[in-house]
Motif scaffolding. Structure first.
Motif, PDB file in Angstrom:
ATOM      1  N   ALA A  92       0.686  -1.135   0.080  1.00 40.81           N
ATOM      2  CA  ALA A  92      -0.085   0.137   0.018  1.00 40.81           C
ATOM      3  C   ALA A  92       0.810   1.311   0.237  1.00 40.81           C
ATOM      4  O   ALA A  92       0.293   2.253   0.364  1.00 40.81           O
ATOM      5  CB  ALA A  92      -1.034   0.041   1.126  1.00 40.81           C
ATOM      6  N   ASN A  93       2.137   0.983  -0.127  1.00 40.38           N
ATOM      7  CA  ASN A  93       2.948   2.183  -0.193  1.00 40.38           C
ATOM      8  C   ASN A  93       2.947   2.989   0.986  1.00 40.38           C
ATOM      9  O   ASN A  93       3.029   4.281   1.127  1.00 40.38           O
ATOM     10  CB  ASN A  93       2.838   3.190  -1.321  1.00 40.38           C
ATOM     11  CG  ASN A  93       3.653   2.439  -2.539  1.00 40.38           C
ATOM     12  OD1 ASN A  93       4.850   1.935  -2.299  1.00 40.38           O
ATOM     13  ND2 ASN A  93       3.150   2.522  -3.570  1.00 40.38           N
ATOM     14  N   GLN A  94       2.661   2.297   2.027  1.00 39.60           N
ATOM     15  CA  GLN A  94       2.820   2.988   3.805  1.00 39.60           C
ATOM     16  C   GLN A  94       4.073   2.867   4.401  1.00 39.60           C
ATOM     17  O   GLN A  94       3.968   3.140   5.600  1.00 39.60           O
ATOM     18  CB  GLN A  94       1.573   2.212   4.382  1.00 39.60           C
ATOM     19  CG  GLN A  94       0.280   2.788   3.731  1.00 39.60           C
ATOM     20  CD  GLN A  94      -0.123   4.070   3.962  1.00 39.60           C
ATOM     21  OE1 GLN A  94      -0.142   4.634   4.771  1.00 39.60           O
ATOM     22  NE2 GLN A  94      -0.565   4.618   2.648  1.00 39.60           N
ATOM     23  N   MET A 118      -6.769   1.853   2.908  1.00 34.82           N
ATOM     24  CA  MET A 118      -7.659   0.711   2.971  1.00 34.82           C
ATOM     25  C   MET A 118      -8.796   0.863   3.826  1.00 34.82           C
ATOM     26  O   MET A 118      -8.479   1.378   4.946  1.00 34.82           O
ATOM     27  CB  MET A 118      -6.988  -0.689   3.200  1.00 34.82           C
ATOM     28  CG  MET A 118      -6.052  -1.216   2.222  1.00 34.82           C
ATOM     29  SD  MET A 118      -5.400  -2.834   2.487  1.00 34.82           S
ATOM     30  CE  MET A 118      -4.126  -3.072   1.319  1.00 34.82           C
ATOM     31  N   GLU A 119     -10.000   0.371   3.392  1.00 33.13           N
ATOM     32  CA  GLU A 119     -11.013   0.549   4.043  1.00 33.13           C
ATOM     33  C   GLU A 119     -11.407  -0.424   5.270  1.00 33.13           C
ATOM     34  O   GLU A 119     -10.715  -1.664   5.094  1.00 33.13           O
ATOM     35  CB  GLU A 119     -12.202   0.549   3.336  1.00 33.13           C
ATOM     36  CG  GLU A 119     -12.350   2.187   2.455  1.00 33.13           C
ATOM     37  CD  GLU A 119     -13.423   1.831   1.355  1.00 33.13           C
ATOM     38  OE1 GLU A 119     -14.472   1.290   1.668  1.00 33.13           O
ATOM     39  OE2 GLU A 119     -13.180   2.489   0.428  1.00 33.13           O
ATOM     40  N   ALA A 120     -12.068  -0.436   6.287  1.00 32.07           N
ATOM     41  CA  ALA A 120     -12.251  -1.254   7.249  1.00 32.07           C
ATOM     42  C   ALA A 120     -12.678  -2.606   6.869  1.00 32.07           C
ATOM     43  O   ALA A 120     -12.505  -3.625   7.312  1.00 32.07           O
ATOM     44  CB  ALA A 120     -13.044  -0.636   8.524  1.00 32.07           C
ATOM     45  N   THR A 121     -13.533  -2.286   5.845  1.00 33.11           N
ATOM     46  CA  THR A 121     -14.288  -3.475   5.133  1.00 33.11           C
ATOM     47  C   THR A 121     -13.285  -4.367   4.467  1.00 33.11           C
ATOM     48  O   THR A 121     -13.467  -5.852   4.328  1.00 33.11           O
ATOM     49  CB  THR A 121     -15.373  -3.123   4.293  1.00 33.11           C
ATOM     50  OG1 THR A 121     -14.580  -2.279   3.085  1.00 33.11           O
ATOM     51  CG2 THR A 121     -16.443  -2.548   4.736  1.00 33.11           C
ATOM     52  N   HIS A 122     -11.940  -3.779   4.225  1.00 34.77           N
ATOM     53  CA  HIS A 122     -11.087  -4.743   3.677  1.00 34.77           C
ATOM     54  C   HIS A 122     -10.492  -5.778   4.592  1.00 34.77           C
ATOM     55  O   HIS A 122      -9.893  -6.770   4.425  1.00 34.77           O
ATOM     56  CB  HIS A 122     -10.126  -3.924   3.152  1.00 34.77           C
ATOM     57  CG  HIS A 122     -10.294  -3.317   2.005  1.00 34.77           C
ATOM     58  ND1 HIS A 122      -9.790  -2.148   1.414  1.00 34.77           N
ATOM     59  CD2 HIS A 122     -11.409  -3.361   0.931  1.00 34.77           C
ATOM     60  CE1 HIS A 122     -10.503  -1.390   0.438  1.00 34.77           C
ATOM     61  NE2 HIS A 122     -11.378  -2.255   0.001  1.00 34.77           N
ATOM     62  N   ARG A 123     -10.732  -5.335   6.011  1.00 32.44           N
ATOM     63  CA  ARG A 123     -10.032  -6.351   6.957  1.00 32.44           C
ATOM     64  C   ARG A 123     -10.592  -7.633   6.952  1.00 32.44           C
ATOM     65  O   ARG A 123      -9.781  -8.472   6.794  1.00 32.44           O
ATOM     66  CB  ARG A 123     -10.151  -5.730   8.408  1.00 32.44           C
ATOM     67  CG  ARG A 123      -9.442  -6.345   9.322  1.00 32.44           C
ATOM     68  CD  ARG A 123      -9.855  -5.787  10.718  1.00 32.44           C
ATOM     69  NE  ARG A 123      -9.651  -4.428  10.825  1.00 32.44           N
ATOM     70  CZ  ARG A 123      -8.571  -3.932  11.305  1.00 32.44           C
ATOM     71  NH1 ARG A 123      -7.612  -4.517  11.745  1.00 32.44           N
ATOM     72  NH2 ARG A 123      -8.389  -2.508  11.271  1.00 32.44           N
ATOM     73  N   GLU A 124     -11.945  -7.705   6.683  1.00 30.40           N
ATOM     74  CA  GLU A 124     -12.542  -9.032   6.804  1.00 30.40           C
ATOM     75  C   GLU A 124     -11.893  -9.846   5.380  1.00 30.40           C
ATOM     76  O   GLU A 124     -11.586 -11.039   5.492  1.00 30.40           O
ATOM     77  CB  GLU A 124     -13.871  -9.092   6.770  1.00 30.40           C
ATOM     78  CG  GLU A 124     -14.556  -8.477   8.192  1.00 30.40           C
ATOM     79  CD  GLU A 124     -13.717  -9.386   9.304  1.00 30.40           C
ATOM     80  OE1 GLU A 124     -13.777 -10.906   9.061  1.00 30.40           O
ATOM     81  OE2 GLU A 124     -13.497  -8.935  10.332  1.00 30.40           O
ATOM     82  N   LEU A 164      -4.061  -1.984   9.215  1.00 32.79           N
ATOM     83  CA  LEU A 164      -4.544  -1.687   7.805  1.00 32.79           C
ATOM     84  C   LEU A 164      -4.376  -0.218   7.498  1.00 32.79           C
ATOM     85  O   LEU A 164      -4.284   0.588   8.424  1.00 32.79           O
ATOM     86  CB  LEU A 164      -6.003  -1.752   7.587  1.00 32.79           C
ATOM     87  CG  LEU A 164      -6.837  -3.178   7.616  1.00 32.79           C
ATOM     88  CD1 LEU A 164      -7.951  -2.720   6.877  1.00 32.79           C
ATOM     89  CD2 LEU A 164      -5.888  -3.822   6.579  1.00 32.79           C
ATOM     90  N   PRO A 165      -3.496   0.049   6.404  1.00 34.49           N
ATOM     91  CA  PRO A 165      -3.077   1.418   6.198  1.00 34.49           C
ATOM     92  C   PRO A 165      -4.264   2.415   5.664  1.00 34.49           C
ATOM     93  O   PRO A 165      -5.403   1.762   5.557  1.00 34.49           O
ATOM     94  CB  PRO A 165      -2.319   1.379   4.861  1.00 34.49           C
ATOM     95  CG  PRO A 165      -2.723  -0.189   4.239  1.00 34.49           C
ATOM     96  CD  PRO A 165      -3.164  -0.916   5.265  1.00 34.49           C
TER      97      PRO A 165
END
Lengths: 437, 430
Positions: free
Chosen positions: A373-375, B207-213, B203-204
């Protein structure tokens, strides 16, 4: 195994991770010529951009005694940055893997006393300089290095009641191995031989160099491993011990077994036996041992092993062709994965193997996600810009593994990739397939 | 018999999460949780296993001040006896029983000794004579007489495998370290972590929280299958721990009873152990390390290098015991080290590797207030070559008693193969 797949496997074990460019180079040169080049690193052979990046490390341009006004954390930051940049970008990948081996074999913990200030010198003039020369030269260089003299307390080993710390680890870890056939008595006698080996700290003398102090040396007669060292040997006592140890068959077996584990995760008795013969016949020539190991059948047949965190991190950066400055934000990830360089407190170096490292997978996943994510500040990846899920997934798989996406071992991974391209890339790096080499 | 452990785990994870949900209420912090021992159906103590790496000098931690030989062997390092009027009171050792005395830096532990919750076993160790850190640690962590005994897995791993299951929490065993200790080798129930609060999928921002799942699902699938694959098993374990820890908020944890943990690695580690125990997530074993004991040079006496480590040890353990309060009745803490050190001090004013050392036990079920073990003596003929305190208590006797009496595991012979049964009475049966 197809020719390409064999080269790919070979490179993954001999280097910090296969890349398309490395694969091409190997194909052009052939393994023997490639190995020859790898075993003779020279600074001029590095890419100009790499040389540029490796300039300007203050810790490598300053005398240890003058580094003292820097905090240890700053010395460590530069040391790690230097090691990461070389591991990721150096043309002499095998040499880098070997330096990584010696860093553990002759481990020095940066957080002990003043050790950190002597580590740049240790890394450059001891480990790197002698990495693929004869073992006896490397052993002697470590024995006289202020970093080791301070780390294992030999700097305060004086006649009377000697300090056994260095003597014991020298026999147990650096040379013979714990079952190499020495006694408690040998430990004490070797400790006597090294009395007076210390670090210069007298007024108006060049501080921070090796010094033999005859006044603190026990000059009596000694018996080491059944051999008599006559009285009056002075500094030669220690040197003779090092020569004796470096040429000992137990050392040959111990060292070759460790090299096997480092490069292929296992040490079959027959391989160790053969390599030990090579070692003894060549007076401990590390390059000869490596040549035999890397060109052997066993090297190609060994089961895949879990990468250590440093291997994992560097191979991920190489796989995505990342641009990195190797600075603190990246180093912090390495810490969380459990392998900050120069910071293993015990003299045996970071361990190998699944049992030690499988408990910290989460930190690897987090690194994979942050990287893709380039973070990570100072680190940048450009992911292949393809449209369509299948296309991007295949392009990524091809780029990371240097294998056709149709390869059977990649299918479990291929069919589960979903989400954005960054997510897909992260999951590839986080996958069980990428954890092993 | 055929019920797979992952199924069992799944059931339990749901149970634990539900219980936690109830327990924590709507976002309430752990700070507000009072320990409620009746709620959990405990069948044994939580084991806290602390390894003091490097070889702690037992002779300067628990001082045999009744022996003149101790003072003769250590002209600069010896700790003054409790009755030594030439020295200020705070520089003298603290008398335990007229023969042994605690190092003054261990003072925070003294009240627990007096209350009978801290026991000391002296002249304790393994049969490993190589005096190598690595061989001696390996022997002890594998529960073997010596390193080359051919035992390849860890004693805590064997305990976890043979103990009557209290359930199958993903947090059965936690190591607060960078790598898993050898004592947990062979266990698929163990995870290593540095801090509880960082044990989450980070999560960076992009990315949205929904991506976590989605990511968690993908990871679960990628690491599914292959029962014999240790990496895959640990990965599944890790994913379950993530789920469990989602409800625990370690950063909001407040110690009870005014306990103050030192801001050291050990202090922070034990604070997190307390947090996990109180959150009742099914923790059975916590492993911690404390290094810095390899005092070949400038060891110090009443003050100095070793004293500062002892002070950290004592303050951390005391804070933990205070924090646990009545809950200490369900906890046994073991502190062990691979070997003790040479009786005679060396030219660098330190001590070299020796043999017998000291083990500490802290907990509600410990028969404390006593120094256990037969004292072998410090006169030259009483020592083991080349001048070390003899081992008179096999360390496995202590561990076995804890396993059997406090952890409720009857299969001691499986946990310590080859060990000859002996009793010492350092713990009461649950």
């Amino acid at each position: 195994m197809t020719l390409g797949a064999a080269d790919r496997l070979w490179l993954n074990r001999a280097t910090f991770g296969v890349t398309p460019a490395e694969l091409r180079r190997l194909a052009q040169m052939g393994r023997i010529a490639y190995l020859e080049q790898q075993l003779h690193p020279n600074e001029a052979g590095e890419d100009w951009l790499v040389r540029l990046r490796l300039r300007g490390f203050e810790v490598f341009q300053t005398y240890p005694a003058e580094l003292g006004d820097q905090p240890v954390s700053e010395v460590l930051r530069q040391l790690q940055q230097h090691a990461i940049l070389r591991a990721v970008y150096s043309r002499y990948q095998l040499h880098e893997r070997l330096v990584d081996f010696w860093r553990d074999h002759f481990n020095v913990h940066a957080r002990k006393g003043l050790c950190a200030y002597y580590l740049p010198q240790y890394e450059r003039d001891v480990l790197r300089k002698h990495a693929c020369s004869r073992f006896v030269d490397l052993l002697k260089a470590t024995a006289q290095s202020p970093a080791m003299l301070l780390y294992l307390d030999n700097a305060s080993n004086r006649r009377g009641v000697p300090n056994e710390n260095y003597a014991r680890e020298l026999l147990e870890l650096h040379t013979l191995g714990v079952r190499g056939g020495y006694t408690q008595r040998d430990v004490q006698e070797v400790a006597r031989c090294f009395t007076g080996w210390t670090v210069e700290n007298r007024f108006l003398r060049p501080r921070g160099r090796f010094r033999f102090d005859p006044a603190q040396h026990d000059d009596g007669q000694k018996y080491v491993l059944g051999q008599r060292l006559p009285a009056g040997g002075g500094q030669r006592d220690g040197e003779r011990v090092l020569e004796m140890l470096a040429r000992h068959p137990s050392t040959a077996r111990h060292l070759c077994a460790k090299l096997c584990v480092h490069f292929m995760g296992t040490a079959p008795a027959s391989t160790v036996q053969r390599l030990a013969q090579v070692y003894l016949q060549t007076d401990g020539d590390i390059a000869e041992v490596l040549r035999d190991l890397l060109l052997s059948e066993e090297f190609m047949q060994a089961a895949p092993v879990l990468k250590r965190p440093f291997d994992f991190m560097v191979s991920a950066l190489r796989a995505l062709n990342a641009l990195t400055d190797g600075n603190r934000p990246l180093q912090e990830h390495l810490e969380k994965m459990g392998q900050p360089l120069y910071q293993w407190p015990l003299p045996d170096g970071y361990p190998h193997g699944e049992e030690a490292w499988k408990g910290t997978l989460l930190a690897r996943w987090n690194f994979a996600i942050a990287l893709c994510a380039n973070q990570i500040r100072g680190t940048w990846v450009r992911l292949p810009a393809r449209v369509g899920r299948t296309q991007s997934a295949d392009a990524l798989l091809q780029a990371v593994f240097c294998l056709s996406p149709e390869e059977p071992s990649l299918q479990p991974l291929r069919k589960r990739l979903q989400g954005s391209i960054a997510q897909q890339a992260a999951m590839i790096l986080a996958s069980p397939q990428f954890q092993r080499r | 018999m055929m019920e797979t452990s992952s199924e069992r785990r799944k059931i339990l994870v749901t149970g634990v999460s539900a219980a936690l949900g109830w327990f924590l209420g709507g976002g309430s912090a752990l700070a507000q949780i009072a320990l409620n021992p009746t709620r959990a159906q405990r069948q044994g103590d939580v084991l806290v296993c602390l390894f003091l790496r490097g070889g702690m000098d037992g002779l300067n931690a628990v001082i045999p001040y009744g022996e003149d030989a101790y003072y003769r062997a250590r002209p600069t390092l010896a700790v003054p006896a409790p009755h030594d009027r030439r020295r200020a009171a705070e520089e003298r050792a603290i008398d335990l029983d007229g023969f042994f005395a605690l190092h003054p830096a261990l003072k925070p532990l003294y009240p627990f000794y007096q209350q009978g919750r801290l026991a000391i076993v002296h002249a304790c160790g393994s049969g490993e004579r190589s005096r190598s850190h690595f061989e001696a640690m390996s022997a002890m962590e594998r529960g073997a007489a010596e390193a080359k005994a051919g035992i390849n897995d860890g004693w805590i791993a064997r305990h976890l495998l043979s103990a009557p299951r209290k359930g199958a929490s993903p947090l059965r065993a936690v190591a607060f370290s960078n790598v898993l200790p050898e004592s947990l080798r062979g266990s698929t129930d163990a995870v290593a972590l540095q801090t509880l609060s960082e044990f989450r999928l980070a999560l960076p921002k992009t990315m949205e929280a929904t991506h976590r799942e989605t990511l968690l699902d993908t990871l679960r699938e990628l690491y599914a299958g292959a029962d014999k694959d240790g990496v895959r098993q640990t990965a599944q374990e890790t994913l379950q721990v993530l789920q469990t820890l989602q409800r625990v908020q370690p950063s909001r944890y407040r110690p009870a009873h005014g306990a103050v943990y030192p801001d050291s690695e050990l202090g922070r580690g034990l604070k997190q152990v307390a947090c996990l125990i109180k959150a009742q997530v099914g923790l059975e074993v916590a492993c911690l390390d404390k290094g810095g004991w390899d005092t070949h040079v400038a060891q110090g006496s009443t003050t100095g290098w070793m004293a500062s480590h002892l002070a950290d040890l004592a303050r951390s353990l005391a804070a933990f015991a205070t924090d646990m309060g009545a809950g200490l009745s369900g906890v046994t803490l073991l502190a062990m080290t691979e070997f003790g050190r040479r009786v005679r001090e060396n030219s660098g004013l330190g001590t070299d590797h020796g043999r017998a050392g000291v083990m500490l036990l802290l907990g509600g079920g410990v028969r404390g207030g006593k120094v256990y073990g037969r004292w072998p003596g410090l006169q030259p003929p009483q020592l083991e070559e080349p001048g070390d305190l003899r081992v008179t208590t096999d360390y496995r006797t202590v561990l076995a008693e804890v396993v059997q009496r406090r952890l409720g595991n009857p299969h001691v012979a499986r946990v310590f193969p080859g060990w000859r049964r002996a009793a010492m009475g350092v713990a009461v049966s649950i």
